[in-house]
Scaffold this motif. Structure first.
Motif, mmCIF file in Angstrom:
data_model
loop_
_atom_site.group_PDB
_atom_site.id
_atom_site.type_symbol
_atom_site.label_atom_id
_atom_site.label_comp_id
_atom_site.label_asym_id
_atom_site.label_seq_id
_atom_site.Cartn_x
_atom_site.Cartn_y
_atom_site.Cartn_z
ATOM 1 N N ALA A 1 69.482 54.393 -46.581
ATOM 2 C CA ALA A 1 70.722 54.795 -46.206
ATOM 3 C C ALA A 1 71.673 53.715 -45.761
ATOM 4 C CB ALA A 1 70.603 55.980 -45.259
ATOM 5 N N LEU A 44 72.321 56.213 -39.254
ATOM 6 C CA LEU A 44 72.018 56.738 -40.598
ATOM 7 C C LEU A 44 70.559 56.916 -40.658
ATOM 8 C CD1 LEU A 44 74.324 53.953 -42.266
ATOM 9 C CD2 LEU A 44 74.451 56.443 -42.645
ATOM 10 N N MET A 71 58.338 60.234 -40.936
ATOM 11 C CA MET A 71 58.983 58.921 -41.172
ATOM 12 C C MET A 71 58.599 58.236 -39.863
ATOM 13 S SD MET A 71 62.828 57.785 -41.702
ATOM 14 C CE MET A 71 63.131 57.559 -40.020
ATOM 15 N N THR A 117 66.442 54.463 -36.528
ATOM 16 C CA THR A 117 65.140 53.953 -36.301
ATOM 17 C C THR A 117 64.761 53.361 -37.506
ATOM 18 O OG1 THR A 117 64.905 55.660 -34.787
ATOM 19 C CG2 THR A 117 63.167 54.392 -35.449
#
Ligand SMILES: NC(=O)c1ccc[n+]([C@@H]2O[C@H](COP(=O)([O-])OP(=O)(O)OC[C@H]3O[C@@H](n4cnc5c(N)ncnc54)[C@H](OP(=O)(O)O)[C@@H]3O)[C@@H](O)[C@H]2O)c1
Length: 303
Positions: free
Chosen positions: A76, A71, A245, A102
């Protein structure tokens, strides 16, 4: 030692850029795979390959002793597991949850503790490599968690990996992955900058690609990303938003462990600017757009 998939089918949740080729490799290796994705249409190629589409997340956990999650991020993962609810505890009891996405090490440590409290087992297995290495079963998985459980999980990830490395207790696999990502994201930004510099100076880009590819600069990254930079073909293998991210996850962990990361700070700024230019879902090599934009702004200021 028994493998985590000896006692039933394997669940696979998160059929995105990475999850699709990873799950396909498991099916091709003969693993009995039960798949689920929030956007159901993405399951079609896997069902064609022989996977079974689950009706719901509950259905996956009810049928599969081991469930792999690929995900996009922590939110999530929490949403899919319905963390903190009665459904979470019911799902993970007696199950081995393998998280390949990650996240921060701290997130994995907290999730592992909650799963253990509910009677389940948790292994983190973040992967190095993007869509093409995933398609070619060349990922490197870095496992963290109880060693015996991690070694039981390795055979079910092996069909999509070049190597499965045991890194230590929960959090260790993710710290390893973040160190790898620091190198990857800063190198990506540097490769884009070198290409931009070469193009600005009128260097022949095909020869530039050859020179990089023949020297000590050659790597899987240059083999995959340099052709994209030269052809200006930015279909995503790893999205810019994901690179951003990831730089932020590493920066957060650098603050926790007290590491100095000046190159990563620059990379974070460049990926953030690229997202602001509207390239969030383009490949991370689109970071070159930011360098071109900066060069064009400086040119117009000096005119
Ligand atoms: N791409 C790479 O090169 C790469 C390499 C190594 C590691 N990783 C890591 O691997 C993970 C997955 O990356 P990816 O590139 O495969 O990402 P992705 O293409 O964005 O797919 C992520 C998956 O997460 C699902 N998802 C997102 N938000 C959700 C929510 N709120 N509820 C349920 N499902 C949700 C998506 O479902 P939908 O289909 O419904 O959107 C999709 O199945 C990330 O942690 C990333 O950092 C990526």
């Amino acid at each position: 030692m028994t493998a985590a998939n000896d006692s039933g089918p394997v669940g696979f949740i998160g059929i995105g850029l990475m999850g699709t080729p990873m799950a396909r490799n498991l099916v091709r290796a003969g693993i009995d795979l039960v798949v689920w994705n929030r956007t159901r249409e993405r399951l079609a190629p896997l069902v064609d390959a022989g996977a079974d589409a689950a009706a719901s997340v509950d259905d996956v956990f009810a049928r599969c002793p081991a469930v792999v999650l690929m995900l996009v991020n922590e939110a999530a993962t929490d949403a899919v597991l319905e963390r903190g609810t009665e459904a979470f505890a019911r799902r993970v009891k007696g199950r081995t949850v393998v998280s390949c996405g990650t996240t921060t090490p701290a997130y994995a440590e907290a999730l592992a503790a909650e799963i253990a409290a509910a009677g389940g087992r948790f292994v983190e297995a973040p992967v190095a490599g993007s869509r093409v290495p995933a398609e070619n079963a060349q990922l490197v998985a870095m496992l963290g968690g109880d060693e015996e459980v991690a070694r039981q999980v390795m055979p079910l990830l092996a069909p999509t990996c070049r190597a499965t490395l045991y890194c230590g207790a929960t959090g260790s696999g993710l710290r390893m992955k973040l160190a790898v990502n620091l190198y990857l994201t800063t190198t990506m930004a540097a490769l884009a900058e070198a290409t931009h510099f070469a193009a600005a100076g009128g260097v022949d880009l095909a020869t530039f690609q050859e020179a990089i590819g023949l020297g000590q600069t050659a790597s899987d990254l240059t083999r995959v990303k340099l052709p994209k930079l030269v052809a200006r073909e930015f279909s995503p293998q790893a999205a810019t938003s994901d690179a951003l991210m990831n730089t932020r996850l590493v920066l957060d962990e650098a603050a926790v462990v007290g590491a100095a990361t000046p190159m990563l700070r620059l990379a974070e700024m460049l990926f953030a600017e690229t997202v602001a230019l509207g390239a969030a879902r383009e490949d991370m090599s689109a970071v070159v757009r930011t360098l071109e934009e900066r060069a064009s702004v400086s040119r117009s200021l000096s005119e």
